[in-house]
Design an enzyme around this catalytic site. Structure first.
Site, PDB file in Angstrom:
ATOM      1  N   HIS A  96      43.393   8.822  48.685  1.00  0.00           N
ATOM      2  CA  HIS A  96      42.717  10.036  48.207  1.00  0.00           C
ATOM      3  C   HIS A  96      43.702  10.926  47.452  1.00  0.00           C
ATOM      4  O   HIS A  96      44.173  11.932  47.982  1.00  0.00           O
ATOM      5  CB  HIS A  96      42.133  10.764  49.424  1.00  0.00           C
ATOM      6  CG  HIS A  96      41.443  12.056  49.129  1.00  0.00           C
ATOM      7  ND1 HIS A  96      40.926  12.384  47.895  1.00  0.00           N
ATOM      8  CD2 HIS A  96      41.198  13.135  49.928  1.00  0.00           C
ATOM      9  CE1 HIS A  96      40.386  13.597  47.942  1.00  0.00           C
ATOM     10  NE2 HIS A  96      40.545  14.074  49.157  1.00  0.00           N
TER      11      HIS A  96
ATOM     12  N   CYS B 210      33.344  16.086  50.003  1.00  0.00           N
ATOM     13  CA  CYS B 210      33.692  17.355  50.634  1.00  0.00           C
ATOM     14  C   CYS B 210      34.970  17.862  49.977  1.00  0.00           C
ATOM     15  O   CYS B 210      35.758  17.096  49.428  1.00  0.00           O
ATOM     16  CB  CYS B 210      33.874  17.191  52.140  1.00  0.00           C
ATOM     17  SG  CYS B 210      35.196  16.061  52.636  1.00  0.00           S
TER      18      CYS B 210
ATOM     19  N   CYS C 291      39.856  19.047  46.401  1.00  0.00           N
ATOM     20  CA  CYS C 291      39.398  17.650  46.324  1.00  0.00           C
ATOM     21  C   CYS C 291      38.334  17.434  45.257  1.00  0.00           C
ATOM     22  O   CYS C 291      38.058  16.280  44.900  1.00  0.00           O
ATOM     23  CB  CYS C 291      38.832  17.207  47.671  1.00  0.00           C
ATOM     24  SG  CYS C 291      39.811  17.702  49.092  1.00  0.00           S
TER      25      CYS C 291
END
Length: 431
Positions: free
Chosen positions: A387, A417, A93
């Site tokens: 996302h 995160c 991520c």
């Protein structure tokens, strides 16, 4: 390197595609398609010759087989010269932020003057994979010589061999803790006593804020329309639900820990396709080319922790920046904290407000303090936007710069995160 010898680094400009929700099959764009769709208008509006860029860096997690090293493929499709070095980075991520951080450090240390850094992800194109038992069977069939060996191998055929596994499902399960990303959010919800109503309320606010930003034109210049080969035009983030309400959000059942879990499809980030680019430049390049930066990048930090509580990583990554800069929570005007899950964001806020946690884990004298929600994700986040894993870290930095400029904010921090127990953070200051 001594701070006095470090070059100042500026975020000059940036653009992204609309974030498109993954639906029944592969979307209209591959990762490189997306990178090109927003990269072309971004470069076209610059006053400097694109050939003056020193480097291209692109974050991408789910690289498709036809686009190995998507940074290089995108650079060439954007019309950059063949001599242009371009490489792809992957830290789950955080990939889109890692591209920025790498560019930031190159420029800060003097080896580069201008870098195009971005992130691209098409989760709808995540590959289907065969089970290992099926792979073994196909291998035996391929190695069989003659009809007798082939007949023996055929006896091992099983119906489940033809039922593929979605690669994304494997990718969202941590190989160390064996927990899915959603389960790690459930762990945090239990630890910090985040209830379902609070998570749903946060999700509702994310949708309302994004809808307001779209309606009021606050994403103009940041979101570039994307044009598919069939002529379809995509001009906005299409996962937003402007009419989102608590009644509707109460209906979905917990996905990861039924029946009493707090994490649902409604209060989690969406599976989405999208790309984002930022142009970073040194102070010398800004002066030479008469550029007008959005913001200055003044610090960055990465952190690691137990993968089962990976959602707390923003706390561990962002807090050292504030301490190192001699600031307090109140000195940070705006925050972008990537909304992987509502429960995860709320757990970070609770951790910062927990004196015992801050003393034992962060080494503070007491609580860092709870971040004002009016300063956090002011135009929505991944719950309403989506996302696209390799892109989000780039988007939150770009949007933070734009939001700071629009609101006259002095400082901001973007943080996220990262699956696997990591976190990243970057601080911007107004210019």
């Amino acid at each position: 390197m001594n701070d006095a010898n470090r070059n100042r680094v500026f975020l000059v400009d940036g653009a992204r595609t609309p974030f498109l929700k993954a639906r029944s099959g592969p979307g209209p764009f591959t990762p490189v398609d997306l990178a090109v769709q927003c990269g072309r208008p971004l470069l076209a509006r610059q006053s400097f010759d694109r050939n003056l860029l020193d480097l291209v860096i692109l974050g991408c997690v789910n690289v498709i087989a036809d686009e190995m090293n998507p940074a290089r493929v995108a650079a060439l499709r954007l019309g950059l010269p063949e001599r242009m070095v371009a490489f792809t980075v992957q830290i789950n991520c955080g990939s889109g932020m890692q591209s920025l951080d790498t560019a930031y450090r190159y420029i800060r240390d003097g080896s580069h003057q201008m870098v195009l850094a971005g992130g691209a992800e098409a989760l709808s194109h995540a590959p289907l994979t065969l089970r290992q038992s099926a792979v073994k069977w196909f291998g035996e069939m391929n190695a069989a010589k003659g009809p007798l060996e082939q007949a023996r191998a055929m006896k091992g055929l099983r119906p489940e061999f033809f039922k593929p596994v979605v690669g994304l499902e494997r990718g969202l399960t941590d190989p160390i803790s064996a927990l899915s990303m959603g389960q790690t959010a459930e762990v945090l919800a239990h630890r910090f006593d985040i209830d379902r109503k609070a998570a749903d309320m946060y999700a509702m606010q994310s949708h309302h804020r994004l809808a307001a930003a779209q309606k009021e034109g606050r994403l103009k210049g940041e979101v570039m329309p994307a044009f598919a080969r069939d002529g379809a035009v995509y001009d906005h983030d299409d996962g937003v639900r402007p009419d989102s309400d608590m009644e509707g959000l109460a209906k979905p059942k917990p996905v990861f820990e039924p029946p009493y879990g707090k994490v649902t499809a409604g209060n989690s980030s969406q599976i989405t396709d999208g790309a984002s680019w930022c142009i970073l430049a040194s102070e010398r390049a800004v002066e030479e080319h008469g550029l007008a930066p959005l913001a200055e990048i003044t610090d960055s930090e990465w952190a690691g922790l137990d993968p089962s509580i990976m959602g707390l990583a923003p706390v561990l990554a962002a807090t050292p920046i504030v301490q190192r800069q001699g600031l307090t929570r109140e000195d940070i005007d705006l925050w972008e904290l990537n909304e992987a899950f509502a429960a995860q964001v709320l757990s970070c806020l609770a951790a910062w407000d927990d004196a015992e946690f801050c003393r034992e884990i962060l080494g503070l004298d007491g609580a860092f303090g709870r971040i004002d929600r009016d300063r956090l994700n002011v135009d929505g986040g991944a719950i309403s936007l989506g996302h696209p894993v390799g892109t989000s870290g780039n988007r939150i930095v770009l949007h933070l710069a734009n939001a700071m400029k629009e609101r006259g904010a002095k400082r901001g921090i973007a943080t996220e995160c990262i699956g696997g127990g990591l976190g990243g953070a970057m601080m911007l200051e107004a210019v």
